[in-house]
Design a protein around this motif. Structure first.
Motif, short mmCIF file in Angstrom:
data_model
loop_
_atom_site.label_atom_id
_atom_site.label_comp_id
_atom_site.label_asym_id
_atom_site.label_seq_id
_atom_site.Cartn_x
_atom_site.Cartn_y
_atom_site.Cartn_z
N GLN A 272 27.33 37.06 28.98
CA GLN A 272 27.77 36.17 27.91
C GLN A 272 28.47 34.98 28.54
O GLN A 272 29.38 35.15 29.35
CB GLN A 272 28.74 36.89 26.97
N ASP B 135 32.98 46.80 26.41
CA ASP B 135 32.91 47.01 24.96
C ASP B 135 33.62 45.90 24.21
O ASP B 135 33.16 45.45 23.16
CB ASP B 135 33.50 48.37 24.58
N LYS C 188 31.70 42.53 23.74
CA LYS C 188 30.65 42.65 22.72
C LYS C 188 31.24 42.54 21.31
O LYS C 188 30.66 41.91 20.43
CB LYS C 188 29.90 43.97 22.88
N ALA C 189 32.41 43.16 21.10
CA ALA C 189 33.08 43.07 19.80
C ALA C 189 33.65 41.68 19.58
O ALA C 189 33.55 41.13 18.47
CB ALA C 189 34.19 44.12 19.72
N PHE C 190 34.22 41.08 20.62
CA PHE C 190 34.83 39.75 20.52
C PHE C 190 33.82 38.71 20.07
O PHE C 190 34.10 37.89 19.20
CB PHE C 190 35.43 39.37 21.88
N SER C 191 32.63 38.74 20.67
CA SER C 191 31.61 37.74 20.38
C SER C 191 30.65 38.15 19.26
O SER C 191 29.88 37.34 18.78
CB SER C 191 30.78 37.48 21.64
N ASN C 192 30.69 39.44 18.92
CA ASN C 192 29.71 40.00 17.99
C ASN C 192 28.29 39.79 18.53
O ASN C 192 27.37 39.44 17.79
CB ASN C 192 29.87 39.41 16.58
N TRP C 193 28.15 39.98 19.85
CA TRP C 193 26.88 39.83 20.55
C TRP C 193 26.67 41.09 21.38
O TRP C 193 27.55 41.46 22.15
CB TRP C 193 26.95 38.59 21.45
N PRO C 194 25.54 41.76 21.27
CA PRO C 194 25.41 43.10 21.85
C PRO C 194 25.09 43.19 23.34
O PRO C 194 25.09 44.28 23.89
CB PRO C 194 24.25 43.70 21.03
#
Length: 92
Positions: free
Chosen positions: A74, A61, A64-70
């Protein structure tokens, strides 16, 4: 906002010139998209670090928040978020 998982991610991408957040590990990817990125990096002989997000829900989780990529995988190069499997495949 700094959290322990964000600090861990920042350390991973700072300490490793190329770092991949993936499902599984480079020897045993657990999704086709992760396998594709590993295949490309291996073919290009690029050494990289990795973390298995399936072993840690907070990391899964958090990245996904760190990169703003769902999505996962990554890829980070020199601390910069590059993208996921589709972008890495296109770049290759």
């Amino acid at each position: 906002m700094s959290t322990p998982v964000f600090e861990r991610i920042q350390a991973d991408i700072t300490e490793n010139p190329v770092f991949l957040y993936m499902k599984g590990n480079p020897l045993f990817p657990q999704c086709g998209f992760s396998a594709r990125v590993v295949q490309i990096l291996t073919h290009l002989a690029v050494p990289f670090g990795s973390a298995n997000v399936l072993e840690d829900a907070e990391l899964r989780d958090g990245i996904k928040a760190f990169s703003n990529w769902p999505t996962i995988p990554q890829l980070y190069v020199k601390g910069e978020f590059i993208g996921g499997s589709d972008i890495i495949t296109e770049m290759y």
